[in-house]
Design an enzyme around this catalytic site. Structure first.
Site, short mmCIF file in Angstrom:
data_model
loop_
_atom_site.label_atom_id
_atom_site.label_comp_id
_atom_site.label_asym_id
_atom_site.label_seq_id
_atom_site.Cartn_x
_atom_site.Cartn_y
_atom_site.Cartn_z
N GLU A 91 29.54 -17.55 40.32
CA GLU A 91 30.12 -18.28 39.18
C GLU A 91 31.60 -18.52 39.41
OE1 GLU A 91 27.02 -16.54 35.81
OE2 GLU A 91 29.13 -16.02 35.69
N HIS A 127 35.11 -21.77 26.90
CA HIS A 127 34.13 -22.03 27.96
C HIS A 127 34.18 -23.52 28.27
CE1 HIS A 127 30.52 -22.14 30.35
NE2 HIS A 127 30.48 -20.81 30.32
N ARG A 174 37.80 -20.23 34.37
CA ARG A 174 37.50 -20.99 33.15
C ARG A 174 38.73 -21.63 32.52
NH1 ARG A 174 33.10 -16.82 30.41
NH2 ARG A 174 31.35 -17.40 31.78
N HIS A 231 35.05 -19.42 23.30
CA HIS A 231 33.97 -18.62 23.87
C HIS A 231 34.22 -17.12 23.82
CE1 HIS A 231 30.51 -17.80 26.38
NE2 HIS A 231 31.26 -17.21 27.31
N ARG A 282 39.29 -13.90 31.12
CA ARG A 282 38.17 -13.11 31.65
C ARG A 282 37.47 -13.82 32.81
NH1 ARG A 282 32.64 -13.04 30.69
NH2 ARG A 282 32.76 -14.45 28.90
#
Length: 524
Positions: A117, A246, A293, A354, A389
């Site tokens: 990811e 997100h 992100r 998010h 994060r």
């Protein structure tokens, strides 16, 4: 109204609350543990996590690589010792979860199918199709149901933490080092009674605060209840300016919560394209669609603002469909339900609120600034995430800190012999049922729209000052209502959303530099 005593009270039933409860119940079979949740036992932010859990599982991967990826994503504002602790304990906690019954996907070589990811430099994401969170939630619930010393209370809404300010005249200041938590006042939603729950140790595991925004991937239960209660109890709360958006929520105007198109879709090879069909991420970051992100969200925001389009697009048309469907069946079916065939159509996406990277400040044992009060999961600021994060580190964080919290409580067994001070019952005298619920829902929508419009991916001093003016009025109006109406989940959630919104704006105004998920036009 009743007074109910237990040894340990856990507020929240996601991975943070349940993993902590399981560890404690197995180690302390003679202690009574209450787990209270405002919805049913299955409903939590955990349930909606799609991507998976990050852990060094492959011989070609390394702890150092996972550590560096976490630090880079967090813009190096992470607590390095916490990062090391979480990353190095990840395989142990994952193995434990698997032993409890969690199933993760295998590849054709009969090895775990490790995904990749955004922000990760290696394939290290264990997943269960695109419903990893649900698989973990169900695994933990089965464990809890087999432990007789855990009492599970659904539809019980925690209103306030009980501290000295409920039964003394002592002035309580923010961060004061002699505040103690003795339990919580909890509303039984079935009887409408507010009971006093006393406990020697309290764990806040109430999840996130996405409902402070109009556009969010979070479920409707994510109203920042833990942060709101801790704020009123004068606990230290930090880094609330770091709100992660997100990058790829499904674009469905007016739909809330927004359906999440997992980070793993880009990890699988999907491209981001603008309205002209052009890939644009490589102009921003050499990692392209697999940048962290915050970077991808700002790039999409810039693309939308520049082009005037309402969204951008995820292109999966070049990917092998059968493998894609096997990995993301729910995403494919959701797209199909609104007329999008991922084999030939682009998926319209835009960023949505998010994850809350800040929260109630805790140490490496999960302890807050209030004695006997712990926090775990998204409600806590552990130092793992820094300013942003890294994908798939959140479920992991909750598992590792659940273990650390349990170990700390187990080692402090003498606390269970302590007597409770005389705690008054909740005073509802003089309150009446609200004449119109519209007053509460109007204020809630107002806060959400203020945050969406003025406290989004890109901020400015002017926007933040406008936001705080509006929020101060709504806060005053809400507190006036709270004092006069019968307590309900709706008025309590509004208070908590107010607190979260205030903290995000206030700490954004105090920020001195653009880092990670925080970006102000006035700090360029």
């Amino acid at each position: 109204m009743s007074i109910i005593q237990s040894d340990i009270l856990i507020l929240g039933s996601g991975v943070a609350g349940l993993s902590t409860a399981i560890k404690l119940a197995k180690a302390l079979p003679n202690k009574k543990i209450i787990v209270a949740t405002k919805n049913n036992k299955e409903e939590s932010n955990t349930k909606y996590a799609q991507g998976g859990i990050a852990a060094v599982w492959d011989q070609e991967d390394s702890f150092e690589s996972h550590i560096q990826d976490t630090l880079r994503a967090g813009d190096y504002l992470n607590d390095i010792e916490v990062v090391k602790m979480v990353v190095e304990n990840a395989p142990i906690r994952l193995k434990e979860l698997i032993d409890w019954g969690a199933e993760f996907d295998f590849n054709t070589q009969n090895e775990y199918d490790l995904g990749k990811e955004g922000g990760h430099s290696a394939n290290r994401i264990l997943h269960h199709k695109d419903i990893t969170g649900y698989e973990i939630q169900m695994t933990l619930i089965k464990q809890v149901e087999n432990l007789s010393n855990i009492e599970f209370l659904s539809h019980h809404f925690a209103i306030e933490l009980i501290t000295e300010h409920h039964f003394t005249d002592k002035t309580i200041e923010l961060g004061q080092n002699d505040i103690h938590c003795f339990g919580a006042y909890i509303l039984n939603e079935k009887t409408s009674e507010i009971d006093t729950y006393l406990a020697h140790k309290v764990v806040l595991a109430t999840g996130g605060s996405g409902q402070a925004y109009a556009t969010t991937t979070n479920p409707v239960i994510a109203t920042g209840d833990g942060v709101g209660m801790a704020f009123r109890a004068k606990a230290i709360i930090e880094d609330m300016q770091y709100i992660q958006f997100h990058p790829t929520a499904l674009y469905e105007p007016g739909k809330s919560p927004a359906f999440l198109i997992s980070e793993a879709v880009r990890g699988f090879g999907a491209y981001l394209r603008n309205k002209n069909g052009e890939r644009f991420m490589l102009k921003t970051d050499d990692r392209g669609e697999l940048a962290s992100r915050d970077i991808v969200s700002r790039a999409i925001n810039m693309e939308i603002n520049t082009s005037g389009a309402e969204c951008v697009y995820l292109d999966c048309t070049h990917l092998e469909y059968e493998a894609f469907y096997k990995h993301f069946p729910n995403i494919v079916e959701k797209c199909k339900s609104i007329g999008i065939d991922v084999k030939k159509d682009f998926i319209p996406v835009l960023p949505a609120m998010h994850y809350m990277c800040g929260g109630i400040t805790v140490n490496k044992k999960g302890q807050t600034s209030i004695h006997n009060l712990y926090a775990n999961g998204e409600v806590a600021k552990t130092g793992l995430h820094g300013a942003n994060r890294l994908a798939s580190n959140s479920l992991l964080e909750a598992l590792v800190f659940g273990h650390e919290i349990a170990e700390n409580i187990i080692a402090d067994e003498a606390v269970f012999q302590a007597t409770f001070p005389p705690i008054p019952e909740w005073n509802s005298e003089g309150t009446i049922a609200p004449k119109e619920q519209i007053l509460i829902s109007h204020n809630r929508k107002s806060v959400q729209n203020i945050m969406n419009d003025l406290v989004g991916i890109v901020r400015s001093n002017e926007r933040l000052e406008r936001a705080i003016d509006h929020l101060n009025y709504i806060y005053s109006d809400t507190e006036k209502m709270f004092k006069h109406v019968t307590i309900s989940p709706q008025i309590c959630e509004l208070r908590n959303i107010n607190a979260v919104a205030y903290l995000i704006v206030k700490q954004s105004m105090q920020a001195k530099e653009n880092k990670g998920a925080f970006y102000s036009l006035d700090l360029l």
